[in-house]
Design a protein around this motif. Structure first.
Motif, short mmCIF file in Angstrom:
data_model
loop_
_atom_site.label_atom_id
_atom_site.label_comp_id
_atom_site.label_asym_id
_atom_site.label_seq_id
_atom_site.Cartn_x
_atom_site.Cartn_y
_atom_site.Cartn_z
N TYR A 177 0.91 -1.19 -0.05
CA TYR A 177 0.00 0.20 -0.16
C TYR A 177 0.93 1.31 0.17
CZ TYR A 177 -3.96 3.24 1.14
OH TYR A 177 -5.08 4.12 1.22
N LYS A 178 0.77 2.03 -0.95
CA LYS A 178 1.62 3.30 -0.94
C LYS A 178 0.75 4.51 -0.61
CE LYS A 178 4.66 5.34 -4.64
NZ LYS A 178 5.10 5.37 -6.19
N SER A 179 1.33 5.19 0.58
CA SER A 179 0.58 6.26 1.06
C SER A 179 1.00 7.48 0.00
CB SER A 179 1.06 6.46 2.43
OG SER A 179 0.67 5.62 3.18
N ALA A 180 -0.03 8.26 0.00
CA ALA A 180 -0.01 9.58 -0.76
C ALA A 180 1.10 10.38 -0.25
CB ALA A 180 -1.34 10.36 -0.82
N PRO A 181 1.82 11.24 -1.11
CA PRO A 181 2.76 12.27 -0.75
C PRO A 181 1.99 13.40 -0.20
CG PRO A 181 2.63 12.13 -3.00
CD PRO A 181 1.91 10.82 -2.53
N SER A 182 2.75 14.37 0.43
CA SER A 182 2.04 15.43 1.03
C SER A 182 1.45 16.41 0.30
CB SER A 182 3.11 16.34 1.87
OG SER A 182 4.10 16.88 1.13
N ASP A 183 1.76 16.55 -0.98
CA ASP A 183 1.10 17.60 -1.75
C ASP A 183 -0.07 16.88 -3.04
OD1 ASP A 183 2.83 16.10 -3.43
OD2 ASP A 183 3.63 17.70 -4.54
N ALA A 184 -0.31 15.65 -2.60
CA ALA A 184 -1.15 14.87 -3.33
C ALA A 184 -2.56 15.51 -3.02
CB ALA A 184 -1.01 13.45 -3.20
N ILE A 185 -3.45 15.26 -4.31
CA ILE A 185 -5.03 15.52 -4.02
C ILE A 185 -5.52 14.14 -3.98
CG2 ILE A 185 -6.90 16.19 -5.21
CD1 ILE A 185 -5.18 18.20 -6.87
N ILE A 186 -6.26 13.77 -2.83
CA ILE A 186 -6.82 12.53 -2.60
C ILE A 186 -8.19 12.42 -3.11
CG2 ILE A 186 -7.44 10.85 -0.81
CD1 ILE A 186 -4.39 11.64 -0.70
#
Length: 259
Positions: free
Chosen positions: A47-56
């Motif tokens: 499972y690859k968590s989103a980076p801090s600047d990503a739009i979820i």
């Protein structure tokens, strides 16, 4: 004058025959079967968590970022246990937000009890740019190809009916799979002609399967692709294919805009 008239008549005739050829086209005209991409066993998928600047776009809780393609109303797919699953009869869904160039991460799963063969075995798609209702847009194919033969430009990891994947790193049905995509949107001149075509790089389960390919236009089931629709920033669309196989699930969808 006679020469000009002859050229004009020839152009009209050429356009007529091209239109006739397109009208008489069949789906199998654009199917490719050889060579078959080599089978590759991917590394462990985590499972690859989103980076801090990503739009979820989907965090497992709701479909607030999505809408129905058919009627513009709320997306009606099923959300449960942190997973988004196609709900039959509700049609495709797309993001409310529109994008140009981006990095996309999306995880998908074909049910372990999948049935069917060929294109009727876990068929769905990620449209990297949706440019209208139905299946209008640029499709990255989703399909069970662990042990399921079909035309190679319609396999999982293909830019549908345009580019055969460089390898087949498909996992067994029931296991989560990942797409990481770099998308460069097409641009158009004022008259609607293409200024720069779309490009895509796709990493499938950690394996490069599309290497900065230049798309020939929106993907098509029948006929050859071409840039016939001028458009700007576009939503990302997920396909409810409508075949009889068990519905596909998605999770952990995020995007980073590239400016």
């Amino acid at each position: 004058m006679r020469k000009v008239k002859f050229i004009f008549t020839a152009l009209l005739a050429g356009g007529f025959y091209m239109a006739q050829a397109q009208q008489n086209a069949k789906p199998e005209d654009t199917e490719i079967y050889e060579p078959v991409p080599p089978k590759v066993t991917p590394g462990k998928i985590e499972y690859k968590s989103a980076p801090s600047d990503a739009i979820i776009l989907f965090d497992g809780k709701n479909l607030d970022a999505w809408t129905s393609v058919d009627n513009g109303g709320p997306a009606q797919w099923t959300v449960g246990g942190g997973i988004l699953t196609v709900k039959k009869g509700t049609g495709n869904i797309e993001t409310k937000q529109k994008f140009n160039n981006y990095q996309l991460h999306i995880e998908w799963r074909v049910p372990a009890n999948i049935t069917g063969t060929g294109q009727a075995r876990g068929n769905s798609g990620v449209f990297l740019a949706s440019i209208g209702k139905g299946d209008a847009g640029y499709e990255l194919q989703v399909l069970d190809n662990y042990e399921n033969k079909t035309y190679t430009n319609g396999m999982a990891g293909s830019i549908y009916k345009q580019f055969v994947p460089l390898a087949n790193p498909s996992l067994k049905p029931g296991e989560w799979q990942t797409y990481d995509v770099i998308w460069t949107a097409p641009t158009f001149n004022e008259d609607g002609s293409v200024k720069t075509p779309a490009r895509a790089t796709v990493i499938f389960n950690g394996v490069l399967v599309e290497n900065n390919v230049t798309l020939l236009g929106p993907t098509q089931y029948i006929g050859k692709p071409s840039y016939s629709i001028k458009h700007g920033a576009s939503p990302i669309k997920l396909q409810a294919h409508g075949d009889k196989s068990e519905p596909i699930s998605f999770r952990n969808i995020w995007i980073r805009e590239v400016r």
